[in-house]
Scaffold this motif. Structure first.
Motif, PDB file in Angstrom:
ATOM      1  N   GLN A  62      -3.902  13.511  -1.899  1.00 34.40           N
ATOM      2  CA  GLN A  62      -5.484  13.803  -1.463  1.00 34.40           C
ATOM      3  C   GLN A  62      -5.509  14.476  -0.203  1.00 34.40           C
ATOM      4  N   HIS A  63      -4.749  14.417   0.677  1.00 35.98           N
ATOM      5  CA  HIS A  63      -4.897  15.274   1.865  1.00 35.98           C
ATOM      6  C   HIS A  63      -4.116  16.634   1.794  1.00 35.98           C
ATOM      7  N   VAL A  92      -2.401  11.031   9.137  1.00 31.95           N
ATOM      8  CA  VAL A  92      -2.032  11.586   7.621  1.00 31.95           C
ATOM      9  C   VAL A  92      -1.964  12.894   7.570  1.00 31.95           C
ATOM     10  N   GLY A 145      -1.646   5.573   8.480  1.00 32.32           N
ATOM     11  CA  GLY A 145      -2.940   5.204   8.210  1.00 32.32           C
ATOM     12  C   GLY A 145      -3.958   6.229   9.009  1.00 32.32           C
ATOM     13  N   PHE A 178       0.427   3.648  -3.086  1.00 29.43           N
ATOM     14  CA  PHE A 178      -0.475   4.748  -2.944  1.00 29.43           C
ATOM     15  C   PHE A 178      -0.169   5.971  -1.914  1.00 29.43           C
ATOM     16  N   PHE A 179       1.028   5.972  -1.442  1.00 28.57           N
ATOM     17  CA  PHE A 179       1.434   6.717  -0.583  1.00 28.57           C
ATOM     18  C   PHE A 179       1.657   8.252  -1.247  1.00 28.57           C
ATOM     19  N   PRO A 189      -8.323   3.912   2.325  1.00 27.04           N
ATOM     20  CA  PRO A 189      -6.860   4.098   2.706  1.00 27.04           C
ATOM     21  C   PRO A 189      -6.651   3.655   4.238  1.00 27.04           C
ATOM     22  N   ARG A 190      -7.346   4.172   5.072  1.00 26.94           N
ATOM     23  CA  ARG A 190      -6.917   3.854   6.643  1.00 26.94           C
ATOM     24  C   ARG A 190      -6.866   2.343   6.747  1.00 26.94           C
ATOM     25  N   TRP A 207      -7.570  -0.576  -1.282  1.00 29.77           N
ATOM     26  CA  TRP A 207      -7.735   0.920  -1.535  1.00 29.77           C
ATOM     27  C   TRP A 207      -9.230   1.179  -2.088  1.00 29.77           C
ATOM     28  N   TYR A 265      -2.013   9.200  -1.581  1.00 35.60           N
ATOM     29  CA  TYR A 265      -2.762   9.560  -0.436  1.00 35.60           C
ATOM     30  C   TYR A 265      -2.443  10.808   0.241  1.00 35.60           C
ATOM     31  N   VAL A 272       0.933  -0.996   0.066  1.00 37.25           N
ATOM     32  CA  VAL A 272      -0.141   0.101  -0.069  1.00 37.25           C
ATOM     33  C   VAL A 272       0.954   1.475   0.060  1.00 37.25           C
ATOM     34  N   TYR A 273       1.890   1.427   0.740  1.00 32.90           N
ATOM     35  CA  TYR A 273       2.956   2.465   0.692  1.00 32.90           C
ATOM     36  C   TYR A 273       3.410   2.630  -0.551  1.00 32.90           C
TER      37      TYR A 273
END
Length: 412
Positions: free
Chosen positions: A246-247, A303, A300, A239-240, A372-373, A367, A243, A235-236
């Motif tokens: 997105q934030h 973030v 997770g 999508f890190f 994500p979390r 995902w 992610y 996942v890292y």
């Protein structure tokens, strides 16, 4: 090149080769998944495309290692792989220009992985052969790879921030091609190093029968543990960057966060030999796995806090740097002489290639289906499963001696 001067010249070329290789890797790892999203692919398709690149690592490095061990010639294969990787990276540019279908992307990236993935494990073998008996030189050489990753991760991130979106894909492919071409040119000037003979205390144990090692349950448990460690990074890796974007984090800040993890890894490379002389390698690996689990929880759930993200990225030294360094050192201890390339290739293929491929496939599904979390929390559970397996192979890991050379693949 004069025979009397080639060792020193080879070390310079090796520094530059590692720098340029990881310069390209610093573009690929943080920014290739956002690049794929920009081509219109869904998150699960991004996971599949990245997995196609990594899955090639299951087959290609062991086959390449077998060929090198039997031919006892490393450089011709490395040169061929680097030129083919450059050509296939150019084909990715064609896919962008022609707006090719998902199937074509899957095929081209899969073939690209077949020729690109084996290079990394054999660069490790090349470096070890060049500095045999001089571990202090080895650490300094590997640091050049880390520096290359930092330069590209940070520099390319800020460059993207100032580049119009319509031109970002062209910029990424263009710079990746330059890095691959530079590596191919550097390898074309490198002489063939002498292979490392088996050490006297290891010869009776290992070199007579390569496959005898795999009859040991502890070795299989060790490889499976390393497999799960790489699954846990899926996942890292996938999508890190997405992610963080997105934030609300800028591309430049994202690059800095990736680079921070590698800075922590550089520090680890230089202090690890001292720790290995004072603390059991098994205990060090257990601590690394616990810190890895903590890292995924922080990413997770925290973030939105830059301070916690900074701490999480510092833990990259443990979650990847320490686990990989001990992994390479363990295989280096148990496979020597002309079995060395195959030993590292099995670790690279099964544990890193297979683990990363499954982790990336799982990442795309998590995902979309869980968010994500939850995806990062699932990776925490996978990490704890790896910790359980350490109990089964602890005696194998404990054989690593404090003066063994250790290394790390810079991955962010």
């Amino acid at each position: 090149m004069r025979e009397s001067s080639w060792p020193a010249d080879s070390l310079t070329a090796m520094r530059l080769t590692l720098f340029v290789y990881f310069l390209g890797y610093g573009i690929f790892l943080p920014y290739f998944s956002p690049f794929l999203l920009a081509q219109g692919f869904r998150p699960e398709q991004v996971g599949q495309l990245l997995a196609a690149i990594m899955a090639a690592k299951i087959v290609a490095p062991p086959l390449l290692g077998w060929w090198i061990d039997h031919s006892n010639r490393l450089m011709p294969v490395l040169r061929s792989m680097s030129w083919l990787a450059t050509l296939l990276a150019g084909l990715v540019g064609v896919l962008v220009a022609t707006q090719a279908s998902f199937v074509w992307w899957l095929v081209v990236l899969g073939v690209f992985g077949l020729v690109w993935q084996p290079i990394l494990s054999q660069l490790d073998v090349l470096t070890l052969r060049l500095v045999v008996g001089r571990s202090h030189v080895y650490s300094a050489l590997r640091a050049w790879g880390s520096i290359g990753f930092i330069v590209s991760a940070v520099g390319f991130g800020w460059l993207l921030d100032s580049t119009p979106k319509a031109q970002q894909s062209v910029l990424l492919i263009g710079l990746l091609l330059v890095c691959l071409l530079g590596m191919a040119l550097l390898l074309s000037r490198m002489p063939e190093p002498a292979h490392q003979p088996a050490a006297p205390h290891q010869a009776p144990r290992l070199t007579a029968d390569f496959w005898h090692q795999f009859r040991q349950p502890a070795l299989f448990g060790f490889l499976l543990m390393q497999f799960l460690i790489n699954v846990a990074h899926g996942v890292y890796y996938a999508f890190f960057s997405i992610y963080l974007a997105q934030h609300g984090y800028s591309t430049g800040v994202i690059g800095l966060l990736w680079a921070l993890g590698v800075v922590a890894e550089i520090v680890l490379f230089f202090v690890l030999p001292k720790f290995m002389r004072r603390v059991s390698v098994v205990i060090l690996l257990a601590i690394a796995l616990l810190l890895m689990a903590l890292r995924w929880i922080m990413i997770g759930t925290l973030v939105d806090s830059l301070a916690w993200l900074l701490l999480a990225q510092l833990l990259h030294a443990a979650s990847f740097g320490l686990t990989h360094a001990i992994g390479v050192a363990t295989i280096h201890e148990h496979f020597t002489g002309r079995a060395q390339a195959r030993g590292q290739a099995v670790l690279s293929g099964f544990s890193y290639g297979g683990g990363a491929a499954l982790g990336l496939l799982l990442a795309g599904w998590l995902w979309v289906q869980m968010g994500p979390r939850a995806a990062f929390l699932v990776m925490t559970l996978v990490t704890l499963m790896a910790l359980v397996l350490l109990g089964f192979c602890r005696r194998l890991v404990a054989r690593v001696r404090p003066d063994d050379e250790v290394s790390g693949e810079v991955v962010g």
